[in-house]
Design a protein around this motif. Structure first.
Motif, short mmCIF file in Angstrom:
data_model
loop_
_atom_site.label_atom_id
_atom_site.label_comp_id
_atom_site.label_asym_id
_atom_site.label_seq_id
_atom_site.Cartn_x
_atom_site.Cartn_y
_atom_site.Cartn_z
N PRO A 287 6.41 -14.91 -35.77
CA PRO A 287 5.85 -15.74 -34.69
C PRO A 287 5.24 -17.02 -35.20
O PRO A 287 5.36 -18.08 -34.57
N GLN A 288 4.55 -16.98 -36.36
CA GLN A 288 3.97 -18.20 -36.91
C GLN A 288 5.05 -19.20 -37.28
O GLN A 288 4.89 -20.41 -37.07
N ALA A 289 6.14 -18.72 -37.83
CA ALA A 289 7.24 -19.61 -38.19
C ALA A 289 7.82 -20.27 -36.94
O ALA A 289 8.14 -21.47 -36.94
N ARG A 290 7.95 -19.46 -35.89
CA ARG A 290 8.47 -20.04 -34.63
C ARG A 290 7.53 -21.10 -34.08
O ARG A 290 7.97 -22.12 -33.56
N GLN A 291 6.22 -20.87 -34.20
CA GLN A 291 5.26 -21.86 -33.72
C GLN A 291 5.37 -23.16 -34.51
O GLN A 291 5.29 -24.26 -33.93
N ILE A 292 5.56 -23.04 -35.82
CA ILE A 292 5.72 -24.25 -36.65
C ILE A 292 6.95 -25.04 -36.23
O ILE A 292 6.93 -26.26 -36.09
N VAL A 293 8.06 -24.32 -36.03
CA VAL A 293 9.30 -24.99 -35.62
C VAL A 293 9.13 -25.63 -34.25
O VAL A 293 9.58 -26.76 -34.01
N MET A 294 8.45 -24.94 -33.34
CA MET A 294 8.24 -25.48 -31.99
C MET A 294 7.46 -26.79 -32.03
O MET A 294 7.82 -27.78 -31.39
N VAL A 295 6.37 -26.81 -32.83
CA VAL A 295 5.58 -28.02 -32.95
C VAL A 295 6.39 -29.13 -33.60
O VAL A 295 6.37 -30.30 -33.15
N ALA A 296 7.14 -28.80 -34.66
CA ALA A 296 7.92 -29.81 -35.37
C ALA A 296 8.98 -30.44 -34.49
O ALA A 296 9.34 -31.61 -34.65
N VAL A 297 9.51 -29.67 -33.53
CA VAL A 297 10.54 -30.19 -32.63
C VAL A 297 9.92 -30.87 -31.41
O VAL A 297 10.37 -31.94 -30.98
N ALA B 264 7.39 -37.92 -28.44
CA ALA B 264 7.31 -39.30 -28.91
C ALA B 264 8.49 -40.12 -28.41
O ALA B 264 8.34 -41.27 -27.96
N ALA B 265 9.69 -39.53 -28.47
CA ALA B 265 10.88 -40.23 -27.99
C ALA B 265 10.81 -40.46 -26.48
O ALA B 265 11.18 -41.53 -25.98
N LEU B 266 10.30 -39.46 -25.73
CA LEU B 266 10.17 -39.61 -24.29
C LEU B 266 9.17 -40.71 -23.94
O LEU B 266 9.42 -41.53 -23.05
N ALA B 267 8.04 -40.74 -24.66
CA ALA B 267 7.04 -41.78 -24.40
C ALA B 267 7.60 -43.17 -24.73
O ALA B 267 7.38 -44.13 -23.98
N LEU B 268 8.31 -43.29 -25.83
CA LEU B 268 8.89 -44.57 -26.22
C LEU B 268 9.91 -45.02 -25.18
O LEU B 268 9.95 -46.20 -24.80
N TRP B 269 10.73 -44.09 -24.70
CA TRP B 269 11.71 -44.43 -23.67
C TRP B 269 11.02 -44.88 -22.39
O TRP B 269 11.39 -45.89 -21.79
N ALA B 270 9.99 -44.14 -21.97
CA ALA B 270 9.32 -44.43 -20.70
C ALA B 270 8.60 -45.78 -20.74
O ALA B 270 8.59 -46.51 -19.74
N PHE B 271 8.01 -46.12 -21.87
CA PHE B 271 7.24 -47.37 -21.95
C PHE B 271 8.09 -48.55 -22.41
O PHE B 271 7.95 -49.66 -21.89
#
Length: 338
Positions: free
Chosen positions: A10-20, A26-33
């Motif tokens: 579960p900890q590994a999955r959490q790390i991957v989730m945050v990394a993705v 960030a990409a969504l915010a850059l696109w929106a602004f």
């Protein structure tokens, strides 16, 4: 032989989730602004042409050649064009006079559009001849570029998200939550009007109308966030915050104009509370409430739907609570009998 801790996967999955998830946000915010800002250009921008048909006809044709940049409205004379500008039917007007074209603008509607119109009309004038320009509805002296008005959208959205989140996290439900949201929005409207109108002087309309517009804008956001949280749980706060701040703010068009944003961004922005709130505030502050009904109705619908969701979510929670309480008691009774 010892087995590895069961918490590692579960900890590994959490790390991957945050990394993705973080790069996606960030990409969504850059696109929106960044995307709307990079594609700013007039698209069917309402512009008037006034004067006798013989003189106004060539002006209309010149403007219509600019590949759908302007939505041209014809007016009989300069007085009718001025009335249309003050009613927010058009952003400006070109008046055909014996001395040549004359430009009417309204920097209070959008300083960016006023400057754009000056450049566009000047390009159509004979070389070396300056086009006289009259600012029919000027922006306030304290905010000639409209920067303060544009900067008000994000703080109001953040205040609304904060109010909706606090009501949820403090455990307020149903009518109590509704009262808290309405009172908080009223205070935000009063405080913000005191700052922008009474202190900074960047708003120049009726103080109470401005406070009402600011409060209604806040309530539309806070009620939506609290309503989503009441129906969906804590994840509703995140959905509401992303919708209002990440999309509503850059799509609002307050710093320029909705007609300068790429479609469908301009239309979507006016259907979200930040965009509707900015349009309503501009109307009541500088145009005596002209064209205020549409954005006010949009905000009222968001607020009503959000508050209804708050009440509905509380009712559903109460209905589930007895059922959840009966299950442990039923299991205890079965254990006692056995």
């Amino acid at each position: 032989m010892t087995t590895p801790p069961a918490t590692a996967p579960p900890q590994a999955r959490q790390i991957v989730m945050v990394a993705v998830l973080v790069p996606v946000l960030a990409a969504l915010a850059l696109w929106a602004f960044a995307w709307p800002a990079a594609r700013t250009a007039p698209r069917d921008l309402p512009l008037g042409v006034a004067g006798p048909a013989a003189a106004a006809g060539p002006l209309t044709q010149q403007l219509q050649r600019q590949q759908g940049a302007f939505e041209v409205h014809r007016y009989a004379d300069e007085g009718a064009a001025r009335d249309a500008i003050e009613d927010r039917a058009v952003y400006g007007a070109v008046v055909a006079t014996p001395q040549g074209p004359k430009l009417l603008t309204a920097s209070a509607a959008s300083p960016v559009v006023a400057q754009l119109l000056q450049q566009a009309v000047q390009r159509q004038a004979p070389e070396g001849r300056a086009v006289p320009t009259v600012d029919v509805v000027p922006a306030p002296e304290a905010d000639p570029r409209g920067s303060a008005l544009g900067a008000s959208v994000l703080p109001l959205a953040i205040a609304g998200v904060a109010a909706g989140a606090l009501v949820t996290l403090r455990g307020l439900r149903g009518i109590r939550a509704v009262v808290a949201l309405v009172v908080a929005a009223a205070f935000v409207g009063a405080v913000t009007a005191a700052l922008t109108h009474s202190w900074l002087g960047v708003l120049t309309g009726n103080w109470w109308a401005e406070a009402g517009a600011l409060g209604l804008s806040t309530l539309a956001v806070s009620a939506t966030v609290a309503g989503l949280a009441a129906l969906l749980g804590p994840v509703g706060i995140g959905i509401g915050a992303l919708s209002m701040v990440l999309l509503g703010n850059p799509f609002s068009g307050v710093t320029s104009a909705p007609q300068l944003l790429p479609e469908p961004v301009g239309t979507i922005g006016q259907l979200l509370p930040p965009g509707a709130g900015g349009s309503l505030l501009r109307s009541v502050s500088f145009f005596d409430g002209a064209r205020a009904f549409g954005p006010a109705l949009t905000l009222a619908l968001w607020a009503a739907l959000g508050l209804t969701a708050v009440v509905l979510g509380a009712a559903l929670r109460r209905r589930r609570s007895p059922a959840a309480a009966e299950q442990p008691s039923a299991r205890a009774e079965a254990a006692r009998v056995s």
